[in-house]
Design an enzyme around this catalytic site. Structure first.
Site, PDB file in Angstrom:
ATOM      1  N   ASP A 122      47.550 102.150  90.366  1.00  0.00           N
ATOM      2  CA  ASP A 122      46.965 101.839  91.669  1.00  0.00           C
ATOM      3  C   ASP A 122      47.569 102.729  92.765  1.00  0.00           C
ATOM      4  OD1 ASP A 122      45.662  99.779  90.381  1.00  0.00           O
ATOM      5  OD2 ASP A 122      47.115  98.256  91.004  1.00  0.00           O
TER       6      ASP A 122
HETATM    7  N1  URA Z   1      48.754  97.060  86.591  1.00  0.00           N
HETATM    8  C1  URA Z   1      48.438  96.971  87.895  1.00  0.00           C
HETATM    9  O1  URA Z   1      48.126  95.894  88.383  1.00  0.00           O
HETATM   10  N2  URA Z   1      48.496  98.082  88.631  1.00  0.00           N
HETATM   11  C2  URA Z   1      48.860  99.286  88.147  1.00  0.00           C
HETATM   12  O2  URA Z   1      48.893 100.274  88.888  1.00  0.00           O
HETATM   13  C3  URA Z   1      49.192  99.359  86.791  1.00  0.00           C
HETATM   14  C4  URA Z   1      49.127  98.228  86.026  1.00  0.00           C
END
Ligand code: URA
Length: 227
Positions: free
Chosen positions: A84
């Site tokens: 993310d």
């Molecule tokens: N899980 C998430 O919620 N975000 C990420 O960036 C990676 C795994």
């Protein structure tokens, strides 16, 4: 090096920097040493910083591609899976499409370990058990899904490690939300046996060693010839 006459292709000195050769068929030598091997595939471990998109281009926001030189991007380097915008840590980058596919496929169960700082009541044995059994995660427009078993390690009253073996969208944040806590900071520390090295800072990448590439190949049943 080419202009200085140090490069030979099939035993002939080439001084034209625009000369095209066949990396697989031609014998390329520098300074009369053994032929150099030209690697088709490249593998890099990026320390993804906060505030950066896991994409190769975007009109408005910084992307992980901004952290690599154009020579590597020109060879098709792309992120494997995604973190993310606000998640930091280890992001594997490669132009090997088959490896990329297998690393992200739930079929190969490659471990991904995250360090999580969270808010809310301290997590405990109850949550560890729920994650180990395979959490039932509700989906917005379909029936809930049963996740693969995941391993929770308690570090302190506001920090834990979570290892998962699949990669559903926002999976870690959703798992933490499902047990009534909020993620404050999320960092990926490991993929399979691959880790960031201690000198790496956010925004920096390094090329993988042969042993590291080998470990990813073994984890995903890949053949040596695809290296
Ligand atoms: N899980 C998430 O919620 N975000 C990420 O960036 C990676 C795994």
């Amino acid at each position: 090096m080419i202009r200085a006459g140090r490069v030979r292709v099939n035993n002939v000195v080439v001084t034209d920097a625009g000369y095209s050769c066949d990396p697989e068929g031609d014998k390329i030598c520098i300074d009369n040493t053994n032929p150099i091997g030209v690697k088709r595939y490249i593998y890099a471990a990026l320390y993804k910083p906060d505030g950066c998109l896991t994409a190769t281009e975007d009109r408005r926001l910084p992307t992980v591609a901004d952290l690599f030189p154009s020579e590597l991007l020109g060879k098709g380097l792309a992120p494997v899976g995604r973190l993310d915008f606000h998640t930091t840590g280890l992001l594997l980058m490669t132009n090997n499409g088959l490896l990329s596919h297998r690393m992200t496929s739930p079929k190969w169960h490659v471990a991904k370990e995250y360090r999580i700082r969270y808010s809310g009541e301290p997590l405990g044995v109850k949550e560890r058990q729920l994650f180990a059994e395979g959490l039932l995660l509700s989906e917005r427009n379909s029936s809930p899904v049963r996740l693969e078993p995941a391993e929770l390690t308690l570090v302190s009253e506001e920090e834990c490690l979570l290892t998962i073996y699949e990669g559903k969208t926002h999976q870690v944040r959703r798992m933490i939300a499902a047990v009534g806590r909020d993620v404050v900071e999320l960092k990926r520390e490991r993929i399979g046996e691959l880790r960031l090295c201690s000198e790496q800072r956010p925004g920096e990448y390094r090329m993988l060693s042969d042993d590291e590439i080998q470990s990813l190949f073994e984890a995903t049943g890949m053949n040596q010839k695809d290296k």
